[in-house]
Design an enzyme around this catalytic site. Structure first.
Site, PDB file in Angstrom:
ATOM      1  N   CYS A  66       0.843  -1.201   0.000  1.00 26.83           N
ATOM      2  CA  CYS A  66       0.000   0.000   0.000  1.00 26.83           C
ATOM      3  C   CYS A  66       0.878   1.250   0.000  1.00 26.83           C
ATOM      4  O   CYS A  66       1.773   1.393   0.844  1.00 26.83           O
ATOM      5  CB  CYS A  66      -0.909   0.007   1.227  1.00 26.83           C
ATOM      6  SG  CYS A  66      -1.937   1.494   1.359  1.00 26.83           S
ATOM      7  N   GLN A 238     -18.281  -9.739  12.038  1.00 30.36           N
ATOM      8  CA  GLN A 238     -16.883 -10.126  11.924  1.00 30.36           C
ATOM      9  C   GLN A 238     -16.262  -9.286  10.810  1.00 30.36           C
ATOM     10  O   GLN A 238     -16.930  -8.905   9.846  1.00 30.36           O
ATOM     11  CB  GLN A 238     -16.755 -11.615  11.622  1.00 30.36           C
ATOM     12  CG  GLN A 238     -17.336 -12.519  12.699  1.00 30.36           C
ATOM     13  CD  GLN A 238     -16.619 -12.414  14.047  1.00 30.36           C
ATOM     14  OE1 GLN A 238     -15.515 -11.868  14.140  1.00 30.36           O
ATOM     15  NE2 GLN A 238     -17.244 -12.929  15.095  1.00 30.36           N
ATOM     16  N   ASP A 333     -18.719 -15.258  22.800  1.00 22.89           N
ATOM     17  CA  ASP A 333     -17.875 -14.386  21.978  1.00 22.89           C
ATOM     18  C   ASP A 333     -18.048 -12.951  22.460  1.00 22.89           C
ATOM     19  O   ASP A 333     -18.735 -12.139  21.833  1.00 22.89           O
ATOM     20  CB  ASP A 333     -18.290 -14.519  20.507  1.00 22.89           C
ATOM     21  CG  ASP A 333     -17.422 -13.675  19.575  1.00 22.89           C
ATOM     22  OD1 ASP A 333     -16.366 -13.185  20.017  1.00 22.89           O
ATOM     23  OD2 ASP A 333     -17.817 -13.492  18.409  1.00 22.89           O
ATOM     24  N   CYS A 359     -11.217 -11.526  20.643  1.00 25.70           N
ATOM     25  CA  CYS A 359     -10.315 -10.719  19.818  1.00 25.70           C
ATOM     26  C   CYS A 359      -9.219 -10.086  20.666  1.00 25.70           C
ATOM     27  O   CYS A 359      -8.502  -9.208  20.200  1.00 25.70           O
ATOM     28  CB  CYS A 359     -11.101  -9.638  19.063  1.00 25.70           C
ATOM     29  SG  CYS A 359     -11.989  -8.495  20.131  1.00 25.70           S
TER      30      CYS A 359
END
Length: 401
Positions: A66, A238, A333, A359
């Site tokens: 990038c 997600q 979760d 996460c």
């Protein structure tokens, strides 16, 4: 604190935020974009170092794909070789488990980037739209973000158009099956009618202002298993479609053969709707919009077993061990803070099989420790890479009594 100074030093390690670490005068200095083993020229201020030049590059350094990498703070790891990148992400999980005193089989990092991230949030200030540079409030303007799905190619242009309509602020864009879902959060109160031309100009599905839908051409929908779900503005998803499929597969495998399961912190049902293809499901989450979306999706889906979806704050009112004992298995979760209160109740329960998804390695390890102390065995841990080129990693743990 040291005054600003320039110096040549060697990077000895990599910090958990992907920064190079140098030892200077017995103190650690964190240098973004530097790699272990490199000799670098840096400007030092306190515990922060700014990379001026690389005098001796690491063999693990590669050319970022990038053109915005570096000045843009959206990614931190594009300069790392695939091998060192994978080792770093897996190491985040390995370190958290070790600090919690947990030994468990740790699988290789699973690539869940798919076709790219399906949601992006840009700062739109003045004529610029992009991300803040790492550890600064300096906005870097971008023309596009190559780690997102092709449908988000115009995201910076849309964010600038939103800013022109209602003023400086943040613009979040989500790619859905019916078009882009756009949420605008201006710093000052904006007039919704000024956003109306954008709906047709960019072919948007919906535009929301400060969480309230104000314009809609089509309800924004995504697939979750066999069901179609109409998402709420900024409702949890997600990061990539591939990750949702991979995580869903891990949940189904971890709870295979069970007839009565729970999905805690369920959101709009990416796991509940998949689990209901073979089992009765109880789903709970504090997010009203998410539970409403799950219930609506369930009513319109075919071939699913019963889903009971309820709104419940599992931080303040976790399901008790007695309530949990009616389930054969469960998945939880939670947000980044983890689920300490709920994990304590699971540890006291008789639930046979548990899948934990997180996460955040540190809170995953904390909650896993609670389950292990309650009599569970952590059979395996799988790190999943859906947060491409960032220092975040998704984790799946499978526990059995």
């Amino acid at each position: 604190m040291w005054p600003d100074r320039a110096m040549i030093t060697t990077i000895t390690a990599l910090g958990r935020r992907g920064e190079g670490v140098a030892e200077i005068d017995g103190k650690r200095v964190f240098v973004p974009l530097a790699l272990p083993g490199e000799t670098v020229d840096i400007a030092v201020e306190g515990e922060r170092g700014t990379l001026v030049s690389i005098l001796d590059p690491s063999p693990e350094r590669i050319t970022p794909f990038c053109p915005h990498f570096g000045p843009c703070g959206g990614c931190q790891l594009q300069h790392m070789s695939p091998a060192s990148y994978g080792a770093f992400k897996r190491g985040l999980v390995e370190t958290a488990l070790r600090h919690a005193g947990i030994e468990a089989p740790l699988a290789p990092l699973v690539d869940a980037r798919g076709t790219g991230r399906r949601r992006i949030t840009l700062h739109a200030i003045g004529p610029a739209a992009g991300f803040m540079a790492f550890h600064t409030h300096r906005l870097h303007d971008i023309d596009r973000c190559p780690i997102t799905v092709p449908a988000l190619a115009q995201a910076p242009a849309i964010a600038r158009a939103c800013r022109a309509a209602v003023g400086d602020g943040d613009v979040s864009l989500t790619a859905t099956l019916t078009g882009l879902d756009v949420e605008v959060k201006p710093k000052k109160r904006g007039k919704p009618e000024r956003l109306a031309p954008l709906l047709g100009q960019f072919g948007l599905a919906r535009v929301s202002l400060n969480g309230e839908p104000v314009l809609m051409a089509h309800p924004p929908v995504v697939k979750m298993g066999k069901a179609t779900v109409e998402i709420a503005p900024q409702g949890f998803l997600q990061a990539t479609e591939a990750a949702e499929e991979i995580l869903g597969g891990q949940v189904l495998a971890g709870l295979a053969g069970l007839d009565n399961v729970a999905d805690l912190f369920s959101g709009a049902g990416p796991f509940a709707l998949r689990l209901a293809e073979a089992a009765r499901v109880y789903a709970a989450d504090s997010d009203r919009a998410g539970i409403e979306a799950l219930n609506k999706a369930y009513r319109h889906a075919k071939g699913l077993k019963p889903i009971e979806a309820v709104r419940r704050d599992l931080f303040r009112e976790p399901l008790t061990a007695i309530e949990l004992n009616r389930f054969d298995g469960l998945v939880f979760d939670p947000p980044r803070a983890g689920a300490e209160a709920q994990a304590r109740e699971i540890a006291r329960s008789k639930v046979k099989q548990v899948v934990a998804i997180s996460c955040e390695p540190a809170t995953f390890a904390r909650d896993a420790r609670l389950l292990i102390e309650g009599g569970y065995r952590l059979e395996r841990v799988t790190p999943v890479d859906q947060f491409a080129f960032s220092t975040h990693v998704e984790i799946v743990g499978v526990f059995r009594r």
